[in-house]
Design a protein around this motif. Structure first.
Motif, PDB file in Angstrom:
ATOM      1  N   ARG A 138      46.711  77.440  41.517  1.00  0.00           N
ATOM      2  CA  ARG A 138      47.850  77.766  40.668  1.00  0.00           C
ATOM      3  C   ARG A 138      48.934  77.837  41.667  1.00  0.00           C
ATOM      4  O   ARG A 138      48.821  78.755  42.535  1.00  0.00           O
ATOM      5  CB  ARG A 138      47.504  78.898  39.867  1.00  0.00           C
TER       6      ARG A 138
ATOM      7  N   ILE B 179      52.988  83.680  39.641  1.00  0.00           N
ATOM      8  CA  ILE B 179      51.653  83.991  40.220  1.00  0.00           C
ATOM      9  C   ILE B 179      51.126  82.775  40.867  1.00  0.00           C
ATOM     10  O   ILE B 179      51.370  81.941  40.330  1.00  0.00           O
ATOM     11  CB  ILE B 179      50.501  84.781  39.123  1.00  0.00           C
ATOM     12  N   SER B 180      50.491  83.040  41.853  1.00  0.00           N
ATOM     13  CA  SER B 180      50.009  81.787  42.445  1.00  0.00           C
ATOM     14  C   SER B 180      48.376  82.155  42.955  1.00  0.00           C
ATOM     15  O   SER B 180      48.311  83.416  42.900  1.00  0.00           O
ATOM     16  CB  SER B 180      50.734  81.577  44.091  1.00  0.00           C
ATOM     17  N   GLU B 181      47.599  81.101  43.043  1.00  0.00           N
ATOM     18  CA  GLU B 181      46.398  81.392  43.205  1.00  0.00           C
ATOM     19  C   GLU B 181      45.601  80.397  44.210  1.00  0.00           C
ATOM     20  O   GLU B 181      46.141  79.179  44.094  1.00  0.00           O
ATOM     21  CB  GLU B 181      45.535  81.211  41.769  1.00  0.00           C
TER      22      GLU B 181
ATOM     23  N   GLN C 211      41.809  79.324  46.126  1.00  0.00           N
ATOM     24  CA  GLN C 211      40.329  79.485  46.039  1.00  0.00           C
ATOM     25  C   GLN C 211      39.663  79.085  47.050  1.00  0.00           C
ATOM     26  O   GLN C 211      40.188  77.948  47.784  1.00  0.00           O
ATOM     27  CB  GLN C 211      39.679  79.114  44.952  1.00  0.00           C
TER      28      GLN C 211
ATOM     29  N   CYS D 289      48.488  82.319  50.033  1.00  0.00           N
ATOM     30  CA  CYS D 289      48.767  82.671  48.777  1.00  0.00           C
ATOM     31  C   CYS D 289      50.045  83.396  48.555  1.00  0.00           C
ATOM     32  O   CYS D 289      51.014  83.194  47.785  1.00  0.00           O
ATOM     33  CB  CYS D 289      47.755  83.608  48.140  1.00  0.00           C
TER      34      CYS D 289
ATOM     35  N   VAL E 175      53.613  81.866  46.822  1.00  0.00           N
ATOM     36  CA  VAL E 175      54.434  82.483  45.574  1.00  0.00           C
ATOM     37  C   VAL E 175      55.676  82.718  46.029  1.00  0.00           C
ATOM     38  O   VAL E 175      56.772  82.562  45.219  1.00  0.00           O
ATOM     39  CB  VAL E 175      53.802  83.949  44.928  1.00  0.00           C
TER      40      VAL E 175
ATOM     41  N   ILE F  52      38.633  84.014  45.119  1.00  0.00           N
ATOM     42  CA  ILE F  52      39.741  83.932  44.490  1.00  0.00           C
ATOM     43  C   ILE F  52      41.063  84.773  45.204  1.00  0.00           C
ATOM     44  O   ILE F  52      40.824  86.028  45.113  1.00  0.00           O
ATOM     45  CB  ILE F  52      39.524  83.927  42.968  1.00  0.00           C
ATOM     46  N   THR F  53      42.050  84.222  45.523  1.00  0.00           N
ATOM     47  CA  THR F  53      43.049  85.217  45.928  1.00  0.00           C
ATOM     48  C   THR F  53      44.369  84.649  44.950  1.00  0.00           C
ATOM     49  O   THR F  53      44.711  83.530  44.774  1.00  0.00           O
ATOM     50  CB  THR F  53      43.678  84.785  47.448  1.00  0.00           C
ATOM     51  N   THR F  54      44.991  85.860  44.534  1.00  0.00           N
ATOM     52  CA  THR F  54      46.210  85.725  43.830  1.00  0.00           C
ATOM     53  C   THR F  54      47.362  86.373  44.359  1.00  0.00           C
ATOM     54  O   THR F  54      47.055  87.520  45.213  1.00  0.00           O
ATOM     55  CB  THR F  54      45.841  86.213  42.126  1.00  0.00           C
TER      56      THR F  54
ATOM     57  N   HIS G 292      51.486  87.722  43.631  1.00  0.00           N
ATOM     58  CA  HIS G 292      52.858  87.760  42.725  1.00  0.00           C
ATOM     59  C   HIS G 292      53.929  88.334  43.604  1.00  0.00           C
ATOM     60  O   HIS G 292      53.709  89.185  44.454  1.00  0.00           O
ATOM     61  CB  HIS G 292      52.534  88.500  41.368  1.00  0.00           C
TER      62      HIS G 292
ATOM     63  N   MET H  72      49.209  90.658  47.434  1.00  0.00           N
ATOM     64  CA  MET H  72      48.047  89.870  47.276  1.00  0.00           C
ATOM     65  C   MET H  72      46.753  90.477  46.912  1.00  0.00           C
ATOM     66  O   MET H  72      46.726  91.571  47.418  1.00  0.00           O
ATOM     67  CB  MET H  72      47.932  88.789  48.413  1.00  0.00           C
TER      68      MET H  72
END
Length: 152
Positions: free
Chosen positions: A30, A35-37, A39, A67, A71, A115-117, A119, A132
């Protein structure tokens, strides 16, 4: 999942054209300004502590940094004039880079999928700050971080 064709192209670039990201197996899943993601899957080559069988801290830091950078880049693109030509956008984001990265390791890196997110906390003309988190497939928090990125 991306919010524009340009973001899709940048995702492809990050997934396919950065050798270190490919080596680790990082995949942008994403890429948006909210938000970005990113994996990646467990593999033996990423072990940093052999007796315990846990991920190398540098792999976790790399995923968090990638990540956070994504973003930050997405937030820059969102604020650019919509009449900007693709080469102008590429030129602007090619100057983006990590200024500072702080990583806090909460638990050992165990799991099958990570999974890394990220914002944005703040995005300005010159600097963006992102928050993150990295979880495993069970939702267990493994590490979190804050990244400061040059964006202008």
């Amino acid at each position: 999942m991306t919010s524009s064709p340009l973001l899709a192209q940048i995702s492809l670039l990050m997934n396919e054209k950065i050798p270190f990201h490919k080596l680790i197996g990082l995949e942008v899943t994403r890429f948006a300004s909210d938000i970005s993601e990113v994996q990646f899957k467990w593999k033996e080559e990423l072990i940093g502590n052999a007796p315990q069988g846990i991920l190398h801290g540098g792999v976790l830091a790399t995923a968090l940094d990638m990540c956070g950078g994504l973003v930050a880049i997405a937030s820059v693109i969102e604020t650019m004039d919509h009449s900007a030509q693709p080469h102008e956008v590429i030129e602007r984001i090619s100057r983006c880079g990590t200024i500072d990265l702080r990583v806090d390791y909460v638990r050992p890196g165990r799991g099958e999928t990570f999974i890394t997110t990220a914002h944005i906390i703040r995005s300005g003309n010159k600097v963006a700050v992102a928050r993150m988190e990295l979880h495993n497939q069970e939702g267990m928090l493994i590490a979190f971080g804050t990244g400061t990125y040059m964006v202008g």
